[in-house]
Design a protein around this motif. Structure first.
Motif, short mmCIF file in Angstrom:
data_model
loop_
_atom_site.label_atom_id
_atom_site.label_comp_id
_atom_site.label_asym_id
_atom_site.label_seq_id
_atom_site.Cartn_x
_atom_site.Cartn_y
_atom_site.Cartn_z
N CYS A 105 -7.48 1.06 -4.96
CA CYS A 105 -6.85 0.05 -4.40
C CYS A 105 -8.13 -0.41 -3.53
O CYS A 105 -8.99 0.20 -3.09
N CYS A 114 -7.91 -1.02 -0.51
CA CYS A 114 -7.63 -0.41 0.82
C CYS A 114 -8.36 0.92 0.76
O CYS A 114 -8.56 1.61 1.92
N CYS A 119 -1.96 2.49 -5.27
CA CYS A 119 -0.73 1.68 -4.32
C CYS A 119 -0.25 0.69 -5.26
O CYS A 119 -0.79 0.23 -6.24
N HIS A 158 0.77 -1.22 0.05
CA HIS A 158 0.06 0.04 -0.17
C HIS A 158 0.83 1.25 -0.10
O HIS A 158 0.61 2.24 0.37
ZN LIG Z 1 -3.79 0.09 -1.05
#
Ligand SMILES: [Zn+2]
Length: 343
Positions: free
Chosen positions: A185, A187, A192, A174
């Protein structure tokens, strides 16, 4: 029992995944003696999963014969996906097991077996496995990166796992690898490393590039595969198809592989500048593709880091490969007893 027994001959390992559970009995030296595997059946919930896991551990111990008593087992190491509270030994609903939240697995197993139990996220556990049994053996500064569905990472620095302020260190997947923007991403951030270089991200970038070059000379091998093996379905293109295409000399596939190596190289260069590791071990796709991919990564790293650091770091595929999960689980426990020996 809260402390592992460093004199014991055996250890137990537990690998909790979204689709399968596995338990192993291994010697302290890392010989896997018995292994039991069962489906996780995530839909049945955590109580059923944990009960199955306990059954599997009993089965693993019994498989060794009547003579094995718990005094000969040093403890239990557990590897599972994040998020978790590793210090308190609690699983907090990883993405592939959302209902396991919370599961105080360490307390449960210690109560059931009377053996010291330790929990670690699977990327950190993988780093420990490579350090104790894989490419990081005998080294003190080891970086580990998976390159599969996601990009997990772990850091062994100065001969111990580096966890950071609240257990989240090593999330190299990340790190941002473009100056702004970039694909979204999993996340929630953009740009990332994982959004470029995980298996699904590589497949997505490949599909997008192919859609922009229909039937051209840019990728004759890949288009042939799509027509024949995939019955024309672009949606089924995977990272493996890309690497096959690149090995066959497709200009488009080679460009995408170079691009993938570029992003990976940028991230590794930053990791090297920060931590000055001796070895970086890459799993999954990097293990499957070997030097065809890694030589490209090494070239980027050489251009992007100080020679002082790039000259000493080895960038290698994981020698443990698909066995990393077994070693990861036992390494979670063994790290404590090995700490002294390796320093
Ligand atoms: Zn990420």
């Amino acid at each position: 029992v809260t402390e592992p027994n460093p004199q014991a001959q055996y250890v137990l390992g537990v690998d909790i995944g979204g689709t399968k559970l596995s338990t192993v009995l291994a010697t302290r030296a890392g010989d896997i003696v018995h292994k039991v595997r069962r489906p996780t059946d995530a839909n049945l919930g955590p109580a059923s999963g944990v009960a199955r896991l306990i059954e599997m551990l009993h089965e693993t111990i019994r498989a060794h014969g009547e003579d094995l008593d718990h005094g000969q087992i040093g403890g239990i190491g557990v590897a599972c996906g994040s998020p978790m509270d590793a210090e308190r030994g609690v699983i907090l609903g990883p993405p592939n097991l959302p209902s396991w939240n919370p599961v105080p697995i360490v307390e449960i197993l210690e109560r059931e077996f009377g053996l010291a139990t330790r929990l670690e996220n699977d990327a950190n556990a993988g780093a420990l496995a490579e350090w104790l049994f894989g490419a990081g053996r005998g080294r003190r500064h080891v970086v580990y990166l998976t390159m599969g569905t996601g990009i997990g990472g772990g850091l062994v620095l100065d001969g111990r796992l580096y966890r950071g302020a609240n257990g989240n260190a090593g999330e190299i997947g990340h790190m941002r690898v473009v100056d702004r923007g970039g694909p979204l991403c999993g996340c929630g951030k953009h740009g990332c490393l994982e959004a470029f270089c995980s298996g699904p991200s590589i497949a997505r970038r490949t599909r997008k590039a192919l859609a922009g070059e229909p039937d051209s000379h840019a990728a004759p091998h890949m288009w042939a595969q799509i027509r024949e093996a995939l019955c024309g379905d672009l949606e089924q293109v995977t990272a493996e198809h890309l690497f096959d295409g690149a090995r066959a000399g497709d200009p488009l596939a080679l460009r995408l592989v170079d691009e993938t190596a570029h992003y990976m190289g940028i991230a590794l260069a930053n990791v090297i500048q920060a931590f000055n590791p001796e070895v970086i071990v890459l799993g999954t796709i990097a293990t499957a593709q070997g030097d065809f991919f890694l030589d490209r990564v090494r070239r980027v790293v050489r251009d992007e880091t100080w020679p002082l650091m790039s000259e000493i770091v080895e960038i290698v595929p994981s020698p443990l490969g698909s066995r990393v999960g077994d070693y990861a689980a036992i390494s979670v426990l063994l790290q404590e007893t090995y700490k002294e020996a390796s320093c």
